[in-house]
Design an enzyme around this catalytic site. Sequence first.
Site, PDB file in Angstrom:
ATOM      1  N   GLN A  52       0.844  -1.197   0.000  1.00  0.00           N
ATOM      2  CA  GLN A  52       0.000   0.000   0.000  1.00  0.00           C
ATOM      3  C   GLN A  52       0.881   1.249   0.000  1.00  0.00           C
ATOM      4  O   GLN A  52       2.006   1.229   0.501  1.00  0.00           O
ATOM      5  CB  GLN A  52      -0.953  -0.026   1.196  1.00  0.00           C
ATOM      6  CG  GLN A  52      -0.416   0.583   2.477  1.00  0.00           C
ATOM      7  CD  GLN A  52      -1.315   1.704   2.968  1.00  0.00           C
ATOM      8  OE1 GLN A  52      -1.797   2.482   2.167  1.00  0.00           O
ATOM      9  NE2 GLN A  52      -1.508   1.791   4.271  1.00  0.00           N
ATOM     10  N   ARG A  54       0.868   4.111   1.588  1.00  0.00           N
ATOM     11  CA  ARG A  54       1.216   4.759   2.853  1.00  0.00           C
ATOM     12  C   ARG A  54       2.071   3.842   3.705  1.00  0.00           C
ATOM     13  O   ARG A  54       1.710   2.698   3.965  1.00  0.00           O
ATOM     14  CB  ARG A  54      -0.060   5.133   3.616  1.00  0.00           C
ATOM     15  CG  ARG A  54       0.194   6.011   4.836  1.00  0.00           C
ATOM     16  CD  ARG A  54      -1.122   6.375   5.497  1.00  0.00           C
ATOM     17  NE  ARG A  54      -0.926   7.295   6.602  1.00  0.00           N
ATOM     18  CZ  ARG A  54      -1.899   7.698   7.409  1.00  0.00           C
ATOM     19  NH1 ARG A  54      -3.131   7.261   7.212  1.00  0.00           N
ATOM     20  NH2 ARG A  54      -1.659   8.541   8.387  1.00  0.00           N
ATOM     21  N   GLU A  93      -6.369   1.179   6.455  1.00  0.00           N
ATOM     22  CA  GLU A  93      -5.446   0.489   7.362  1.00  0.00           C
ATOM     23  C   GLU A  93      -5.334   1.206   8.701  1.00  0.00           C
ATOM     24  O   GLU A  93      -5.215   0.571   9.744  1.00  0.00           O
ATOM     25  CB  GLU A  93      -4.058   0.355   6.735  1.00  0.00           C
ATOM     26  CG  GLU A  93      -3.083  -0.368   7.651  1.00  0.00           C
ATOM     27  CD  GLU A  93      -1.722  -0.619   7.022  1.00  0.00           C
ATOM     28  OE1 GLU A  93      -0.772  -0.853   7.788  1.00  0.00           O
ATOM     29  OE2 GLU A  93      -1.606  -0.586   5.786  1.00  0.00           O
ATOM     30  N   ALA A 131      -4.914  13.563   1.966  1.00  0.00           N
ATOM     31  CA  ALA A 131      -3.608  14.185   2.246  1.00  0.00           C
ATOM     32  C   ALA A 131      -2.842  13.368   3.278  1.00  0.00           C
ATOM     33  O   ALA A 131      -2.141  13.916   4.127  1.00  0.00           O
ATOM     34  CB  ALA A 131      -3.783  15.629   2.708  1.00  0.00           C
TER      35      ALA A 131
END
Length: 296
Positions: A52, A54, A93, A131
């Site tokens: 993922q 992030r 998540e 963001a």
Amino acid sequence: MVKADMQKRALGRGLSALIPQAGATGAGKGEQAPKAGVLKLPIESIHRDKDQPRTYFDEEKLKELSESIKAQGVLQPILVRKDGDGYRIIAGERRWRASQAAGLKEVPAIVRDVTEVQAFELALVENLQRADLNPIEEAEGYKRLVDEFKLTQEQVSVRVGKERSTVANALRLLALPTDVKGMVADGSLSMGHARALLGVPRLPELQNLAKQVADKKLSVRDTERLVQQSRSSGKKDAGKAAPKQSPQVKALVEELQRRLGTKVRLTERSPGKGTIEVDFFSYDDLDRLLKLLRKE
């Protein structure tokens, strides 16, 4: 086919286009709930996606979210896809981690039948809209779409709802040395600072300037001046005073930059002879330049 097209059009609008509003459909207690609705899935059956976009989660903010979930529950379901006997997270998540910390046994979730590339695009778009990604995570997300899923920068820009120039500028950040990328990731340097520092050709000097900018908290404008001074000083130290270009040569360079859409440098070694340097920032960008030169 219609389903796939609808999913593709929805990507640029984020997950809100694919997730029904909470309360719009009854939340079931198990997997027997309607496929389009919100399910209550065992938290241990859900796994994070190691790919993922992030990678950083603020522990203090996770703790705050966990306390909120203890008091109010999970207000927005996470999005998952089937993965063997369990589920893999597409988006949410942070909510999943906080729910674990809060001691929840089940979490509200929506199961979607999507491909790997669609799942990654959805995760990237959702994080961009919230963001939640730092500039380096954003750039690495674009790079994965280009390198692994073979999308062009133009296709990436359409999929995530960004201008192509935004995608190209983000990818340029990945050319920075690791320590400087770390400063961008943790917020010590902004995107503007990073773009200015990319103009420093020598790696040790770039790293020194980056540290100076971060320590002194210089503005982007001050950073640009510092980089310009460094480049001028470097030319003097090398004992090679750059010959003054004629108006005709300057006009030619400007025309090349306009047509190619990138930085161009022209160096005259003797009257009528010299070299032209053209910057590119990815293989996709290089392919674009080659097509322009071939007039394809």
